[in-house]
Design a protein around this motif. Structure first.
Motif, PDB file in Angstrom:
ATOM      1  N   SER C  61       4.356 -29.383  53.416  1.00 15.51           N
ATOM      2  CA  SER C  61       5.193 -30.477  53.887  1.00 15.51           C
ATOM      3  C   SER C  61       4.336 -31.595  54.479  1.00 15.51           C
ATOM      4  CB  SER C  61       6.184 -29.939  54.916  1.00 15.51           C
ATOM      5  OG  SER C  61       6.704 -30.967  55.676  1.00 15.51           O
ATOM      6  N   TRP C 100      12.515 -34.861  52.776  1.00 20.82           N
ATOM      7  CA  TRP C 100      12.910 -33.454  52.812  1.00 20.82           C
ATOM      8  C   TRP C 100      13.452 -33.011  51.448  1.00 20.82           C
ATOM      9  CZ3 TRP C 100      18.065 -31.238  52.973  1.00 20.82           C
ATOM     10  CH2 TRP C 100      18.038 -29.853  53.120  1.00 20.82           C
ATOM     11  N   GLY C 104      10.862 -30.588  50.874  1.00 20.66           N
ATOM     12  CA  GLY C 104      11.395 -29.408  51.570  1.00 20.66           C
ATOM     13  C   GLY C 104      12.242 -28.522  50.681  1.00 20.66           C
ATOM     14  N   PRO C 137      13.650 -29.481  57.437  1.00 20.29           N
ATOM     15  CA  PRO C 137      14.018 -30.840  57.853  1.00 20.29           C
ATOM     16  C   PRO C 137      13.346 -31.254  59.157  1.00 20.29           C
ATOM     17  CG  PRO C 137      15.984 -29.526  57.413  1.00 20.29           C
ATOM     18  CD  PRO C 137      14.833 -28.621  57.292  1.00 20.29           C
ATOM     19  N   SER C 140       9.965 -32.531  58.336  1.00 24.04           N
ATOM     20  CA  SER C 140       9.968 -33.895  57.800  1.00 24.04           C
ATOM     21  C   SER C 140      10.203 -34.915  58.902  1.00 24.04           C
ATOM     22  CB  SER C 140      11.064 -34.042  56.746  1.00 24.04           C
ATOM     23  OG  SER C 140      10.808 -33.207  55.654  1.00 24.04           O
TER      24      SER C 140
END
Lengths: 56, 248, 219
Positions: C61, C100, C104, C137, C140
């Motif tokens: 990420s 995301w 993600g 999330p 992010s």
């Protein structure tokens, strides 16, 4: 006097390595920081050509 | 007393004021350090459980305290600088970071050298040690961010944001690490100290902590003076200094 | 407005699909390398799996953070966005959601497959996927602050890891902890409610901090 002799003080009840290892590095860090901080200030002073009476 | 405090917020005034305060803090720091070391080694009694090894406490605990206080103070001044656009407070914040990082490192180092004889391991994943390690990462992040930005005002403000985000996160990190640590009881070692600490030990610790405070203030003042000179090298008052006009 | 930004960022990402796939493959490769390092002992691997998958997710990420603002920064769109009357926080929120969705969600979808490599039982696989679904999330959102602060800096990519990784610690602890707790037969509800709390806090605070950082970085 708390300690019977100098060697007793240095051996710290068998923990000398650890106690002095800690205090030694603390001393190094502090002295090192003082040195660096002063050097930075002195170099600046020289570069700028300041005449101010320096207190450090 | 009608003191115009804003006068001291000007870098030029602060430069001279700091110059006069540094000797005072240096002398007090040295005196306190001498007294503190005397108590640590000659007055404080031998611990019944830890023998002489516990004497590391006299630097370990003050260093750990300073590492946390200095981060809070750094974030406070950085935040003030961000909110009110005062240049001096941001400069003080940048001056605090290296001293704070130094104390964080010392807390970790002395923790390891105390842990080895007491727990039999240089490092344990104890909640406090782990949080202290992450605190060191936060200091390093703050300093690297400021070092990477060329424009001083942007560096000040960007540093302020990351310092404030760090302050919000430190309690969360601490409690997460503590939770994680209690979940893995196998690896954890109780750090609980003996219930009643001798008065001499406590006094020694407090005096050493005060000495560390005075030392930090002296270091921060000198560093702030350097930062002021670096940033204001083209202003009128610095040129006056060049020509040897004495002003105090 | 948020929807518009998300749509736009997704479209841009679809045009450069290779970037999205790189992050995903990075994740898969890191997770697959660990057994080669620690040995094929299944009992050890089963214990380590949640931590490995989570650490790999943090890194993956983080790798894609640089792209969150840099494209718009170089072509001048970001400057236009700052000048537009739309709330910058909403805009940042949209960008974080898009980040995301792009980085993600693929991680969440592939995680159960990777968990099978580590012989995780079905329940652990489910908890792992759910914990990633709630945790990524947050990554992010926190990462957006770091990406905004390091915008346009030399060596910004490495710097962002220094800034952001320490802040990821709570998410890592509770994300991986949820899987371990469920495997140990303890409840994982507490972990999930804490992950949810982190998500709420970051939804409230992060767009605001990111918007402030963007203003600082754009001078």
């Amino acid at each position: 006097m708390k300690w019977e002799s100098l060697s007793a003080f240095i051996s710290m009840g068998g923990y000398g390595l650890y106690v002095w290892g800690s205090y030694g590095v603390a001393l190094l860090c502090v002295v090192g920081e003082i040195f660096l901080v002063k050097k930075r200030f002195r170099t600046l002073h020289k570069e700028l050509g300041l005449n101010e009476k320096s207190s450090i | 007393m009608a003191i115009n405090w804003f006068k001291y917020a000007s870098p030029a005034t602060f430069y001279f004021l700091a110059g006069r305060m540094i000797p005072f803090f240096t002398v007090v720091a040295v005196l306190l350090l001498l007294v503190g070391l005397y108590i640590s080694f000659f007055v404080a009694p031998t611990d019944f459980q830890q023998s002489e090894a516990y004497r590391i406490i006299f630097i370990h605990v003050p260093a750990a305290w300073m590492s946390m206080f200095l981060y809070l103070i750094m974030a406070f001044w950085a935040g003030i600088g961000l909110a009110f656009n005062t240049r001096l407070s941001s400069m003080v914040a940048s001056a605090i970071a290296p001293t704070g990082a130094m104390f964080t490192f010392l807390a970790l180092w002395t923790g390891a050298w105390w842990g080895k004889p007491m727990w039999g391991a240089w490092w344990v994943w104890d909640a406090r040690l782990t949080s202290e390690l992450i605190l060191l990462f936060l200091y390093i992040g703050f300093m690297s961010l400021q070092a990477a930005i060329d424009d001083p005002r942007r560096a000040d403000k960007a540093g302020a944001i990351i310092a404030l985000v760090g302050v919000v996160n430190i309690p969360i990190i601490y409690f997460s690490v503590q939770w994680w640590n209690t979940l893995h009881q196998g690896a954890s070692v109780s750090l609980v100290q003996s219930p009643k600490m001798a008065t001499a030990m406590l006094t020694g610790m407090l005096i050493m902590a005060l000495a560390a405070w005075m030392y930090s203030i002296a270091m921060i003042l000198i560093r702030t003076r350097s930062i002021i000179l670096e940033r204001e090298s083209r202003t009128a008052w610095v040129s006056e200094l060049k020509e040897g006009v004495t002003r105090s | 407005m948020i929807l518009w930004i998300i749509k736009r960022d997704l479209l841009l990402a679809m045009r450069r699909r290779a970037d999205v796939l790189t992050t995903l493959f990075f994740f898969i490769i890191v997770v697959s390398l660990f057994p080669l390092g620690v040995g094929p002992e299944m009992n050890t691997l089963r214990i380590m799996a949640p931590g490995i998958v989570w650490v790999a997710a943090l890194l993956a990420s983080m790798l894609a953070l640089g792209r969150m603002f840099s494209g718009d920064y170089t072509d001048g769109t970001l400057e236009q966005m700052l000048l537009s009357p739309v709330s910058l926080s909403a805009l940042v929120m949209g960008k974080a959601i898009a980040h995301w969705l792009i980085t993600g969600v693929p991680l969440v979808l592939i995680a159960p497959v990777l968990g099978i490599q580590y012989d995780l039982p079905a329940e652990s696989l489910m908890v792992l996927t759910l914990s990633l679904l709630m945790g990524t999330p947050v990554l992010s959102l926190i990462g957006a602050i770091g990406a905004a602060l390091t915008l346009g800096l030399r060596g910004g990519g490495v710097l962002v890891s220094l800034l952001v990784l320490p802040l990821y610690v709570p998410v890592l602890i509770f994300g991986a902890g949820a899987v371990e707790a469920s495997a140990a037969g303890l409840g994982f509800e507490a972990h999930f409610s804490l992950l949810g709390a982190f998500l709420l806090v970051s939804v409230v605070c992060s767009p605001w901090a990111t918007a402030a950082s963007l203003r600082i970085s754009m001078g």
